[in-house]
Design a protein around this motif. Structure first.
Motif, PDB file in Angstrom:
ATOM      1  N   ALA A   1       0.839  -1.200   0.000  1.00  0.00           N
ATOM      2  CA  ALA A   1       0.000   0.000   0.000  1.00  0.00           C
ATOM      3  C   ALA A   1       0.873   1.248   0.000  1.00  0.00           C
ATOM      4  N   ALA A   2       1.940   1.212   0.776  1.00  0.00           N
ATOM      5  CA  ALA A   2       2.830   2.374   0.825  1.00  0.00           C
ATOM      6  C   ALA A   2       3.439   2.624  -0.548  1.00  0.00           C
ATOM      7  N   SER A   3       3.828   1.544  -1.228  1.00  0.00           N
ATOM      8  CA  SER A   3       4.448   1.718  -2.534  1.00  0.00           C
ATOM      9  C   SER A   3       3.415   2.205  -3.552  1.00  0.00           C
ATOM     10  N   ALA A   4       2.201   1.681  -3.451  1.00  0.00           N
ATOM     11  CA  ALA A   4       1.144   2.136  -4.366  1.00  0.00           C
ATOM     12  C   ALA A   4       0.907   3.628  -4.183  1.00  0.00           C
ATOM     13  N   LEU A   5       0.872   4.026  -2.930  1.00  0.00           N
ATOM     14  CA  LEU A   5       0.630   5.434  -2.618  1.00  0.00           C
ATOM     15  C   LEU A   5       1.792   6.298  -3.108  1.00  0.00           C
ATOM     16  N   ALA A   6       3.004   5.823  -2.852  1.00  0.00           N
ATOM     17  CA  ALA A   6       4.175   6.610  -3.243  1.00  0.00           C
ATOM     18  C   ALA A   6       4.239   6.753  -4.760  1.00  0.00           C
ATOM     19  N   GLY A   7       4.094   5.632  -5.461  1.00  0.00           N
ATOM     20  CA  GLY A   7       4.118   5.688  -6.920  1.00  0.00           C
ATOM     21  C   GLY A   7       2.979   6.532  -7.448  1.00  0.00           C
ATOM     22  N   GLY A   8       1.798   6.335  -6.853  1.00  0.00           N
ATOM     23  CA  GLY A   8       0.623   7.077  -7.303  1.00  0.00           C
ATOM     24  C   GLY A   8       0.783   8.571  -7.101  1.00  0.00           C
TER      25      GLY A   8
ATOM     26  N   VAL B   1      -5.206  13.912 -13.320  1.00  0.00           N
ATOM     27  CA  VAL B   1      -4.591  13.614 -12.029  1.00  0.00           C
ATOM     28  C   VAL B   1      -4.892  12.176 -11.620  1.00  0.00           C
ATOM     29  N   LYS B   2      -6.173  11.777 -11.760  1.00  0.00           N
ATOM     30  CA  LYS B   2      -6.559  10.415 -11.369  1.00  0.00           C
ATOM     31  C   LYS B   2      -5.808   9.384 -12.197  1.00  0.00           C
ATOM     32  N   THR B   3      -5.756   9.618 -13.498  1.00  0.00           N
ATOM     33  CA  THR B   3      -5.077   8.659 -14.366  1.00  0.00           C
ATOM     34  C   THR B   3      -3.621   8.506 -13.968  1.00  0.00           C
ATOM     35  N   MET B   4      -2.981   9.636 -13.722  1.00  0.00           N
ATOM     36  CA  MET B   4      -1.564   9.551 -13.387  1.00  0.00           C
ATOM     37  C   MET B   4      -1.369   8.895 -12.031  1.00  0.00           C
ATOM     38  N   PHE B   5      -2.345   9.062 -11.161  1.00  0.00           N
ATOM     39  CA  PHE B   5      -2.231   8.365  -9.875  1.00  0.00           C
ATOM     40  C   PHE B   5      -2.265   6.860 -10.101  1.00  0.00           C
ATOM     41  N   ILE B   6      -3.252   6.428 -10.876  1.00  0.00           N
ATOM     42  CA  ILE B   6      -3.384   4.979 -11.104  1.00  0.00           C
ATOM     43  C   ILE B   6      -2.172   4.455 -11.873  1.00  0.00           C
ATOM     44  N   SER B   7      -1.743   5.230 -12.856  1.00  0.00           N
ATOM     45  CA  SER B   7      -0.577   4.826 -13.630  1.00  0.00           C
ATOM     46  C   SER B   7       0.649   4.677 -12.729  1.00  0.00           C
ATOM     47  N   GLY B   8       0.855   5.686 -11.884  1.00  0.00           N
ATOM     48  CA  GLY B   8       1.988   5.635 -10.973  1.00  0.00           C
ATOM     49  C   GLY B   8       1.858   4.502  -9.972  1.00  0.00           C
ATOM     50  N   LEU B   9       0.634   4.205  -9.596  1.00  0.00           N
ATOM     51  CA  LEU B   9       0.381   3.102  -8.668  1.00  0.00           C
ATOM     52  C   LEU B   9       0.886   1.784  -9.244  1.00  0.00           C
ATOM     53  N   PHE B  10       0.554   1.542 -10.521  1.00  0.00           N
ATOM     54  CA  PHE B  10       1.023   0.307 -11.149  1.00  0.00           C
ATOM     55  C   PHE B  10       2.545   0.205 -11.059  1.00  0.00           C
TER      56      PHE B  10
END
Lengths: 511, 356, 366
Positions: free
Chosen positions: B117-124, B244-253
């Protein structure tokens, strides 16, 4: 005597899998005449001209230019043969000057340098001869659409064209510009140029063409001198049935005020004031038409109304509730429908299928969406209904909108907007670029909405359309309403006078 | 489901397949020119990638991060955004997972999800900086992602150096075993290969990718924005927040991908002198996969097999490993130039049609 | 719609073309295949082919004795890094010619490759597998633990395993000596140090160098600059420019390929009339960059270490555990020829060297 025909196309056939675009087409164009090619969208006239310009190869048939049989393998060959095409969408480099655009790709050279002097002299010669006056040193961005078209014409002439193909040239022009274009075309013909005019506007054909060839579903229906026919006859031949030009409509029953605009101001993209304290009312059960020369703030007005642009001051009330500067979604939810001016840019997501496009405004609400998930069965069911109701010609609801003809794309938009049951329907240039059949359909739908007690705000650059459809006409000039007219008591001259309170060229200078 | 299958095998799948073939064939031509035996070379490449359980496990290990970054790039592409920054998002995810893994003590059933979760958040969040700058300031995402990649690289190194460093090493301390995504049993099965459960997470995210994109309201909106932002704005979609949302999800991956490398492969985070390269390869993967979930997985498999098998090629046939990068580059070139190939063929046909 | 139809058609053509090409190439390839190797599975073929050529070339010296198979895995720098990877490979090649052994290398594209590359050799029966560089410590440890029968060796890092020989260098000792040169020869009393990554190995360079400078010239100031990378000549060039601009006239780099940028900046300034020098690292870098700019170099004999440990294996003296090579062991030091360093300075260097070897001076390592 040498051959009297500049262009002869014999037995041209062009098939795309599943479609016969051209089927045994014969076309003869005499030297020095203005020959109109009339047909609905998708009838095959553009395919035919693309063949003549070398963009497509015919499956069958032969082409003769000035009596010589030729193979036109590509546009370069066509240009070498003296054929020029003025496309509906201009192919100009915007930041370049008029001069640079005209000589682009055919620059006169002195060593490695471009000899602008030589080019200027030649362009001056051409513009004097044909009355094509342009300022060669302004950039394309700075000049009006009518001027840009002149640049396109000059471009083809500069390359030595003596057969000019005009593809729907008036679609983007104001009434005044159309008049000027007509004069130019006449002059070109008088000077011995041969002109082929692709159009579906009967009025233009009657006004300027010498001969007309009518194409329907890929076949030639008839070819005849314009002086021997009437607009009604041509329309019937084009559509395949009789078309009524008079729009039948009942007396308007205006009710309560739906839309009130109060002292509205807004800026355009360049930061100039486009709306200067505009006030207007639209009531239920009426069609209010906005007339005006392009660039007098109409676009900005519509964008502010639909939430796409911010108003700098003033108020917009829908049924008494102020909605200015709310988001497009909030405004749509306040029961405003909007048929946008540019259907491919604004109105549709072309790569979405018809079904997805039909819910573009309400995909997020039940029954199409529940708990964040889309329900495609509902969406496609809804689509199937509208496709039937609006006679949208599409293989199925899963076909991409891109694959539909212009008229059917517009039907998708109208179906979607009307299906949302808006109190106020804003229609901007709703019939632009459409054929007679589709225009008729759209007009009927707008009147139907009016008769259901909706308020309709219509903005069109076609004065005929405004005059025929509107119950009241508001004339717009420099960001204000300069007059409200009763269409039954006015005429084109009076409207034109109000519209032309200023000149476009001057306006741009001050801007 | 049939629609799904149809989408898979539509013409758009042909471009990558043909490009891969052309790439491999041209690679073979180059080998022939260098007096190498291309059959032996490709044979050794595949033998290395699939030859035994150890190498098979390692191949999957190599494929896994490419799936994550491929999904990241593809997802952003769907909204018309060119996410060059999967690299940085990957690194931020990795370092976040390393922090949670090293500094936190927790039972595995909390520790693993917390680290992920931390990594998903950080990447996102790292991705959404890009989305925000695009939406609010109109800064092009290519510029910001490239710059953020460098910031991520050095920020991560700084964090590792100051907070996590193993003394005398250029890496963090080992993460707690409770945060491992690998298990001795799984490794044993693959003869000590570093295959880890991250591959299951990658596949799960691919399914999620498909689901979000094609089944949800959010997916509809972001695809609409990707195809036509003007029409989306008109339709009432908030284009800016979609960025913003897209880049969050993209970064999450990408971020979860980084976490899986730390938690599954290395069990520590190194101080990187240069980019690990997974993010940039993700662009290739997305391109080959045509931005579809299944395409990305297959693209990752291709790139993973080629890069991992490359050393086998060197070992078995003496062909320099670098050559495999030429092959990959050729594949990417032809995928990207699909339209160009098409045009060439059309021209060729036209010419033939007019010769008498 | 028309477009898509066209597209589909042209794709058929492409596929046809590709199939045609495949068959053509398959034809060529097959004959080739038959000539070279008769139908065996490719992997074993490859190994055998390799072995054949190797034995062929070494037939005279090989004889009946066991042929040793000694190999190395580079870190991400690759085998042509102008630095320790290259030096190690040169050592292996020297070992090959001296002992008739079979040698090979694999390059790592990323740090995830270390383990599989080591395993590739270990599982193919290498007698000794070298991991080159500090960064490979964890990978060597892991492979050594999983393959207790294999022998491994590592440069620049200490791996605690019963089957691993670790070789480290006392870089601080050599760096101390070039520090003496710099301290005596600076005119501005400002001396630069450009490091790659801030890791213990490089810290030893920095510490020894600074101590050497201070020993002979307490007024001189050493400015430290870490670029954070071993493979970024552009950053090296920028770092050198900053240091020279700040008044430094001599820069010592310990930054691998990043240091190439330091040299390039120095060469440019020298051409423009600047009085600047660079001190090279690992190898005698005057061979690469010329005597105009190279003051001297801090040589680190990775090649000799590789030859020595590999030879120990052949001679049955392979010793797991740590070997530290310093001045005394000739593991570090200045090149033989230093035309740019005056005789009296070299004399002082020799004196300091003797003091270090004798233990009179203990050079700090961090």
């Amino acid at each position: 005597m040498p051959n009297e025909f500049a262009v002869e196309m014999k037995g041209i056939a062009k098939r795309f899998p599943g479609i016969v675009a051209n089927d045994d087409i014969h076309l003869q164009v005499r030297k020095g005449e203005i020959h109109a090619l009339l047909g609905e969208n998708g009838a095959g006239k553009t395919t035919l001209m693309n063949i003549l310009f070398g963009l497509y190869q015919p499956d069958e048939g032969e082409i003769r230019i000035h009596g010589q049989t030729v193979k036109i393998t590509d546009p370069k060959k066509a240009i070498d043969l003296g054929i020029g095409m003025i496309h509906q969408h201009f192919m100009l480099v915007e930041p370049y000057t008029v001069l640079q655009n005209i000589i682009l790709g055919a620059e006169p050279r002195r060593g490695v340098m471009i000899s602008y002097k030589k080019a200027l002299a030649r362009i001056g010669e051409l513009s004097d001869k044909y009355g094509l006056h342009v300022d060669p040193h302004r950039t394309i961005r700075e000049i009006s659409v009518g001027m840009q078209q002149r640049v396109e014409i000059l471009k083809t002439l500069y390359r030595g064209a003596d057969i000019l193909i005009f593809d729907e040239p008036t679609a983007v022009l104001t009434p005044q510009e159309i008049q000027e274009l007509m004069a130019i075309m006449r002059k070109l013909a008088d000077e011995g140029k041969t002109i082929i005019l692709i159009t579906h506007k009967l009025k233009e054909i009657m006004a300027i063409a010498d001969r007309v060839t009518i194409i329907r579903r890929g076949r030639v229906v008839d070819s005849l001198p314009v002086r021997d026919t009437t607009a009604e006859e041509l329309a019937a031949k084009m559509v395949g049935r009789n078309v009524s030009f008079v729009i039948e409509k009942k007396e308007a029953q205006p009710g309560e005020t739906i839309l009130e605009i109060d002292n509205l101001t807004a800026f355009d993209d360049r930061g100039c004031q486009a709306l200067r304290g505009l006030s207007l009312e639209v009531r239920s059960g009426e069609i209010l038409g906005i007339a005006g020369v392009e660039g007098n703030g109409q676009r900005e007005l519509i964008e502010v109304l639909t939430g796409l642009r911010k108003a700098s001051s003033g108020e917009i009330r829908l049924r008494g509730r102020a909605v200015q500067n709310e988001s497009p979604r909030r405004i749509a939810e306040a029961k405003v429908g909007y048929i946008p001016e540019d259907r491919q840019k604004r109105g549709l997501v072309l790569d979405f299928c018809v079904g997805e496009n039909l819910v573009l405004k309400n995909y997020y609400a039940p029954p199409f969406c529940k708990r964040g998930l889309l329900r495609y069965d509902e969406i496609f069911g809804h689509a199937a209904g509208l496709i039937g109701e609006y006679d949208i010609r599409t293989p199925d609801e899963k076909t991409p909108a891109r694959a539909l003809s212009g008229g059917n794309q517009q039907k998708v938009i109208v179906a979607r907007e009307v299906a949302c049951e808006p109190d106020l329907l804003i229609a901007t240039q709703p019939t632009r670029g459409l054929d007679v059949g589709a225009i008729e359909f759209i007009h009927r739908k707008l009147i139907e909405q009016r008769d259901k007690g909706k308020a309709v705000l219509l903005y069109s650059l076609e004065l005929d359309e405004i005059l025929n459809l509107s119950d009241r006409i508001a004339v717009m000039y420099e960001g204000r309403i300069v007059g409200i007219l009763d269409p039954r008591k006015t005429n084109e001259q009076e409207i034109g006078l109000l519209m032309s309170g200023g000149h476009k060229g001057e306006r741009e200078e001050t801007a | 489901m049939t629609g799904f299958v149809k989408r898979l095998f539509s013409e758009s799948t042909l471009i990558p397949v043909v490009s891969i073939l052309i790439g491999l064939i041209l690679g073979a031509v180059i080998m022939l020119a260098g007096h190498y035996n291309p059959f032996l070379a490709y044979g050794s490449l595949f033998a290395k990638a699939f030859g035994d359980m150890y190498n098979f496990g390692e191949t999957i290990r190599q494929i896994t991060p490419y799936i994550f970054t491929g999904l990241a790039v593809a997802f952003a592409f769907r909204t018309g955004l060119f996410n060059i920054g999967a690299e940085g998002q990957f690194i931020m995810g990795a370092v976040a997972a390393a922090c949670v893994g090293v500094l936190l003590d927790a039972p595995w059933f909390l520790h693993v999800p917390l680290a992920l979760a931390a990594s998903a958040l950080a990447g996102g969040l790292w991705g959404s900086i890009v989305g925000y700058l695009k939406a609010a300031r109109g800064v092009h995402e290519v510029i910001t992602t490239i710059m953020l990649n460098w910031i991520a690289l050095h920020a991560a190194n700084y964090i590792v150096r100051t907070a996590l460093l193993e003394k005398g090493m250029a890496r963090s301390k080992y993460i707690q075993e409770s945060a491992w995504l690998s298990s001795p049993g799984l490794s044993e099965l693959f003869d000590h290969a570093r295959i880890h459960y991250g591959v299951l997470i990658a596949l799960a995210l691919s399914v999620l990718f498909y689901y979000v994109l094609w089944k949800t309201r959010q997916g509809y909106e972001l695809r609409a924005v990707g195809f036509n932002p003007d029409a989306s704005e008109y339709a009432g979609i908030n284009v800016k927040s979609t960025f913003v949302k897209t880049m969050f999800i993209s970064g999450l991956f990408a971020g979860v991908g980084g976490a899986c490398e730390v938690m599954g492969v290395f069990h520590y985070q190194t101080i990187n002198a240069a980019f690990p390269g997974y993010g940039l390869m993700g662009i290739a993967v997305a391109l080959i996969g045509r931005n579809t979930a299944v395409g990305v997985v297959l693209g990752a498999v291709l790139i993973g097999v080629l890069t991992y098998g490359a050393s086998g090629m060197k070992f078995g046939a003496g062909v320099p490993e670098e050559l495999i990068h030429v092959v990959i580059a050729l594949v990417i070139f032809f995928v990207a130039a699909g339209g160009m190939v098409e045009l060439l063929i059309r021209r060729f046909r036209k010419k033939n049609g007019t010769v008498h | 719609m028309q477009m898509t139809i066209w597209r589909r058609r042209s794709w058929m053509a492409i596929i046809a073309a590709v199939f045609a090409l495949t068959f053509v190439l398959a034809g060529c390839g097959k004959s080739d295949n038959n000539q070279n190797n008769g139908g065996q599975p490719p992997e074993t073929q490859g190994g055998q082919q390799n072995e054949q050529t190797e034995t062929g070339s070494n037939e005279t010296s090989g004889g009946e004795e066991k042929q040793y198979y000694v190999v190395m895995v580079t870190d991400v720098g690759g085998v042509n890094d102008n630095s320790f990877n290259q030096s190690a490979w040169e050592g292996l090649q020297q070992f090959e010619s001296e002992y008739g052994a079979k040698v090979d290398y694999l390059q790592s594209q990323s740090d995830a490759d270390y383990v599989p590359n080591l395993n590739q050799f270990v599982k193919n029966g290498a007698d000794l597998t070298w991991g080159i560089g500090f960064l490979m410590g964890d990978a060597v440890k892991q492979v050594a633990d999983q393959n207790p029968d294999a022998k491994l060796a590592i440069i620049d890092q200490v791996v605690d395993a019963p089957n691993v020989a670790s070789v480290t260098f006392k870089e601080h000792e050599g760096s101390y000596l070039v520090g003496v040169v710099a301290g005596l020869m600076t005119k501005t009393n400002k001396i630069g140090f450009v490091g790659g990554m801030e890791i213990p190995v490089i810290k030893r360079f920095e510490a020894g160098f600074t101590a050497g400078v201070k020993a002979v010239n307490p007024d001189a100031n050493v400015i430290i600059n870490y670029t954070g990378a071993f493979d970024a000549p552009d950053q090296g060039k920028a770092a050198a420019a900053t240091l020279y601009n700040d008044g430094a006239d001599i820069i010592f780099h310990a930054a691998g390929a990043t240091g190439d940028g330091v040299f390039n900046e120095g060469i440019e300034r020298k051409k423009a009339g600047g009085d600047v020098w660079v001190i090279g690292v690992d190898k005698d870098q005057s061979i690469t960059f010329g005597h105009d700019i190279t003051l001297t170099s801090m040589m680190k004999r990775v090649d000799q270490a590789v030859v020595q440990v590999s030879a120990d294996l052949v001679n049955g003296r392979f010793q797991p555990g740590l070997t530290e090579l310093g001045l005394a062991e000739n593991g570090v030091g200045l090149p033989e020829n230093n035309p740019n360093v005056p005789e009296d300075v070299l004399k002082q260097v020799d004196e300091y060297a003797q003091k270090i070897v004798s233990g009179e001076i203990v050079v700090p390592s961090e």
